[in-house]
Design a protein around this motif. Structure first.
Motif, short mmCIF file in Angstrom:
data_model
loop_
_atom_site.label_atom_id
_atom_site.label_comp_id
_atom_site.label_asym_id
_atom_site.label_seq_id
_atom_site.Cartn_x
_atom_site.Cartn_y
_atom_site.Cartn_z
N ASN B 213 -46.22 29.65 37.79
CA ASN B 213 -44.92 28.98 37.86
C ASN B 213 -44.88 27.91 36.78
O ASN B 213 -45.38 26.81 36.96
CB ASN B 213 -44.69 28.37 39.24
CG ASN B 213 -44.59 29.43 40.31
OD1 ASN B 213 -43.89 30.42 40.14
ND2 ASN B 213 -45.31 29.26 41.40
N MET B 225 -34.21 24.92 28.79
CA MET B 225 -35.31 25.08 29.74
C MET B 225 -35.50 26.55 30.06
O MET B 225 -34.54 27.33 30.04
CB MET B 225 -35.04 24.31 31.03
CG MET B 225 -36.18 24.41 32.05
SD MET B 225 -36.08 23.17 33.37
CE MET B 225 -35.33 24.13 34.67
N ILE B 229 -41.26 32.31 36.93
CA ILE B 229 -41.73 32.43 38.30
C ILE B 229 -42.61 33.66 38.37
O ILE B 229 -42.16 34.76 38.01
CB ILE B 229 -40.54 32.54 39.29
CG1 ILE B 229 -39.70 31.25 39.22
CG2 ILE B 229 -41.04 32.79 40.71
CD1 ILE B 229 -38.47 31.26 40.10
N PHE B 234 -36.93 33.34 35.07
CA PHE B 234 -35.96 33.34 36.15
C PHE B 234 -34.57 33.15 35.54
O PHE B 234 -34.30 32.15 34.89
CB PHE B 234 -36.29 32.22 37.14
CG PHE B 234 -35.22 31.99 38.16
CD1 PHE B 234 -34.88 33.01 39.05
CD2 PHE B 234 -34.55 30.78 38.25
CE1 PHE B 234 -33.89 32.83 39.99
CE2 PHE B 234 -33.56 30.59 39.20
CZ PHE B 234 -33.23 31.61 40.06
N ALA B 241 -29.23 30.50 34.88
CA ALA B 241 -30.15 29.59 35.58
C ALA B 241 -30.88 28.73 34.55
O ALA B 241 -30.81 28.98 33.35
CB ALA B 241 -31.13 30.39 36.41
N ALA B 242 -31.58 27.70 35.04
CA ALA B 242 -32.43 26.85 34.22
C ALA B 242 -31.65 26.06 33.17
O ALA B 242 -32.19 25.70 32.14
CB ALA B 242 -33.54 27.69 33.56
N VAL B 328 -36.47 18.83 38.89
CA VAL B 328 -37.13 20.12 38.65
C VAL B 328 -38.37 20.26 39.56
O VAL B 328 -38.60 21.31 40.16
CB VAL B 328 -37.52 20.27 37.16
CG1 VAL B 328 -38.46 21.44 36.94
CG2 VAL B 328 -36.26 20.43 36.32
N ALA B 330 -38.85 18.72 42.48
CA ALA B 330 -38.39 18.84 43.88
C ALA B 330 -37.84 20.24 44.16
O ALA B 330 -38.01 20.76 45.25
CB ALA B 330 -37.34 17.78 44.18
N LEU B 331 -37.19 20.84 43.18
CA LEU B 331 -36.52 22.11 43.44
C LEU B 331 -37.39 23.33 43.10
O LEU B 331 -37.28 24.36 43.75
CB LEU B 331 -35.20 22.18 42.66
CG LEU B 331 -34.14 21.14 43.11
CD1 LEU B 331 -32.94 21.15 42.16
CD2 LEU B 331 -33.69 21.41 44.54
N PHE B 332 -38.25 23.22 42.08
CA PHE B 332 -39.04 24.39 41.66
C PHE B 332 -40.53 24.28 42.01
O PHE B 332 -41.23 25.28 41.98
CB PHE B 332 -38.90 24.65 40.15
CG PHE B 332 -37.56 25.18 39.75
CD1 PHE B 332 -37.24 26.52 39.97
CD2 PHE B 332 -36.60 24.37 39.16
CE1 PHE B 332 -36.01 27.03 39.60
CE2 PHE B 332 -35.36 24.86 38.79
CZ PHE B 332 -35.06 26.20 39.00
N ASN B 333 -41.03 23.07 42.27
CA ASN B 333 -42.46 22.89 42.57
C ASN B 333 -43.33 23.74 41.63
O ASN B 333 -44.09 24.60 42.08
CB ASN B 333 -42.72 23.25 44.05
CG ASN B 333 -44.17 23.08 44.49
OD1 ASN B 333 -44.68 23.83 45.29
ND2 ASN B 333 -44.86 22.11 43.95
N PRO B 334 -43.21 23.52 40.31
CA PRO B 334 -43.95 24.36 39.36
C PRO B 334 -45.42 23.94 39.27
O PRO B 334 -45.79 22.85 39.70
CB PRO B 334 -43.24 24.09 38.04
CG PRO B 334 -42.75 22.68 38.18
CD PRO B 334 -42.41 22.48 39.63
N ASP B 335 -46.24 24.83 38.70
CA ASP B 335 -47.61 24.44 38.40
C ASP B 335 -47.65 23.47 37.23
O ASP B 335 -48.44 22.53 37.22
CB ASP B 335 -48.44 25.69 38.03
CG ASP B 335 -48.53 26.67 39.18
OD1 ASP B 335 -49.05 26.28 40.23
OD2 ASP B 335 -48.07 27.81 39.02
N ALA B 369 -49.20 18.77 43.04
CA ALA B 369 -50.19 19.12 42.03
C ALA B 369 -49.53 19.53 40.71
O ALA B 369 -50.21 19.98 39.80
CB ALA B 369 -51.08 20.25 42.56
#
Lengths: 403, 403
Positions: B213, B225, B229, B234, B241-242, B328, B330-335, B369
């Motif tokens: 992610n 951006m 995913i 995405f 999107a993005a 970003v 809060a909504l996508f919780n990316p790595d 993280a």
């Protein structure tokens, strides 16, 4: 993969048939085949197996005559008593425990009121174990075993680790519950975010099932969200994606329950609406930190009847929600944003400012074809979703593996 | 599905081997098998086919001795000359046309300066057709045919419909180009967002390939951006999107190029930084609406050297970017959130306020993280990504179908 390819295909087909029966109720074999692109010979063979395993039953003929025309088809449906699952919904100061049968219907439901925020992890664990045991014992007469348990929790959870990361209902953070309950009750235990449970149930309803990219926003004491991408809940890397309530409306703005400022929740949640109103308006008495349904109902009615203070409060809430949804459209470009939750009672009071905010925030190209709709709130929706998710998770284990 | 199952599997395995060769360069058969979980007999058979089809070549032995130890393995690599693709990058006032060979390397590149915003759809279409034809003619000596074309466009595009929905480079909206070019040049034409092209290239680099992610933010004249995913871009329901640049920092805030107010881009893009600076600071002369590299470099240097006006400008930009990234997370919780683009030159000047804003906006549990990093900007990255995406898209057509 330990099964030969043919067995895997048969297993997938079997699960697909069970899922169709769960969604559509009693169905003729020929229609089951058509729905899933499976030959009628295969459907006949699989349903024979499922009948033997008592996972499905045939409906008596007279119950479903085709309006009298033609030879009636035999319908089959899930055997409701084949298995049961338990769903525990944990929200602020309330725990609901529900038993769902194999067809996903609620067969037992109990509510418990307790001060959730003062519980230690050990106390919550004891409480859950005791209450689940009671239900478990009651249900033993009807079902041989509880096939799975779902904890549906308001807040951020890690479904993978079985950890509650952070819930507004709880005073502690980062605690694991699923593994312990799985040991005690000797069955799989799912930990799910409550909004994902609700999205799951809504996504299966015919009016929403054609929207692969669906965003469900839950208004209530807090603000929850679930994002379904191609029909599947999007969790992010640790399970904390879709935390819409803590995305921002304005830097340095209203204080949020999370401890930060300017979150959408700090304007649009029940506690935020009530916080603004309580010093200005006569509302029914109650616990000021956790406004009751009556208090919120009264406040909403005041706004809808044109009380200027109440209207201003809902205007601001709608504006914050509208800017929040604008970010969701810009970032997720969903087919549909569906607003539900107990707070949907106040939607009409928020709607004018929400729609203005959306137009103020985004050019038409970014609003695109995304639609916005509301869906009436039903209290059992979370548990119904948790039951559906659990049934889908445990189903492969219920099937007798080919010899 | 018209192919028997075994042929489909062989085709998938063939594409997997080609992809490994593209990512890893020259590789021994045994390592190709291990990377893809394919038996050595199958690798031998597939590579024999690919050699016959001239899609791969064997490397002469002396070029790759194993440090002298053991019997040298024969390495194979992609036949660079097996096919070529053209990538056209369209950004404000600049069009870059690049030819990539079958191994994804750039073999020809040309830049054209023109006032993109005043073009009509027909003029842009003519321009593209003429320029691509020229390159096409030049390349004909080396390659029998152009196997595919990619249009990499700054802005919102619909890859599915081949439509440019909205680009800051263009004065018109909702125009279709891909189908016409596909007819003229008789090959597949991909339309891609430039940030998705860049994310594609970055995601393949060893240091980022372990982050399924991945969010890539491009700072520059605009703010782009891409969200990957599980490694895939995405796009949302219509491809828009993005659109991070038009998510909000503050309602009613600074005016954005999109015509709305308060977008992240209206604080953090080159034009926003330059707009604030131009009346206060002595900067190199140029087109005021489109700050040049020199102007932006001078402004960044002033901020890094402690000039109070420039510092204030970058502080505000970093704060807006920080609040945007908070949403970003809060909504996508990316790595990982990876920041690049030409505007990354100013990142160090934004960094302190960005990091403060992130902490101000989000509780630790929602930062979780997720990591934040920058990546140096290279001008050809967009085209390299477009070439990689095009090669992957056309590869199945290049394979000789089993008889």
């Amino acid at each position: 993969m330990t099964l030969p390819l043919n067995d895997i295909t048969r297993r997938d087909n079997t699960l697909a048939l069970l899922r169709s029966l769960r969604t559509h109720g009693p169905t003729a074999r020929v229609d089951l085949g058509a729905m899933n692109g499976i030959s009628s010979a295969t459907v006949t063979s699989i349903t024979a197996d499922l009948l033997k395993q008592e996972l499905i039953v045939e409906l008596p003929h007279d119950a479903h005559r085709n309006g009298g025309r033609g030879r009636p088809k035999t319908l089959i449906e899930l055997n409701r008593d084949a298995a049961c699952v338990i769903c525990v919904k944990l929200s602020i100061n309330e725990v609901q425990i529900v038993v769902g049968d194999f067809s996903g219907h609620i067969r037992h439901s109990a509510h418990f009121t307790l001060t959730t925020q003062s519980l230690t992890p050990a106390q919550l664990s004891d409480f859950l174990e005791t209450r689940i045991s009671e239900v478990h014992a009651t249900m033993k007469a009807s079902w041989q075993r509880v096939a799975g348990i779902c904890l549906a929790v308001q807040g951020v959870v890690s479904p993978v680790n079985g950890t509650i990361i952070w819930s507004p209902a709880l005073g502690f953070r980062n605690a694991s519950f699923a593994d312990h309950l799985a040991d005690v009750f000797n069955c799989p235990v799912l930990l799910e975010n409550d909004a994902n449970c609700i999205a799951r149930i809504l996504a299966e309803q015919p009016e929403y099932s054609s929207y692969p990219n669906l965003v469900v926003i839950m208004l209530g004491y807090g603000i929850g969200m679930s994002v379904l991408i191609d029909g599947k809940p999007f969790l992010g890397s640790q399970g904390s994606a879709a935390e819409f309530g803590h995305s921002k409306y304005e830097p340095g703005g209203a204080l949020c329950a999370c401890g930060r400022r300017g979150c959408i929740e700090a304007y649009t949640s029940d506690y935020a609406l009530y916080r603004e109103a309580r010093s200005m308006l006569a509302l029914p008495a109650g616990d000021s930190a956790h406004p009751s349904h009556d208090q919120m109902q009264t406040l909403t009615q005041l706004a809808l009847q044109g009380d200027p203070v109440a209207r201003q409060i809902y205007d601001k809430a709608g504006r914050a929600l509208g800017f929040g949804i604008a970010n969701v459209l810009a970032l997720f470009n969903p087919d549909l944003v569906l607003i539900t939750g107990s707070g949907v009672r106040g939607y009409d009071a928020m709607r004018p400012s929400l729609e203005r905010a959306l137009r103020e925030a985004l050019v038409d190209e970014l609003i695109g074809a995304s639609q916005l709709a509301t869906c009436p709130w039903e209290r059992d929706m979370t548990c119904l979703g948790g039951i559906a998710m659990t049934l889908q998770a445990i189903e492969p284990d219920l099937l007798v593996t080919p010899p």
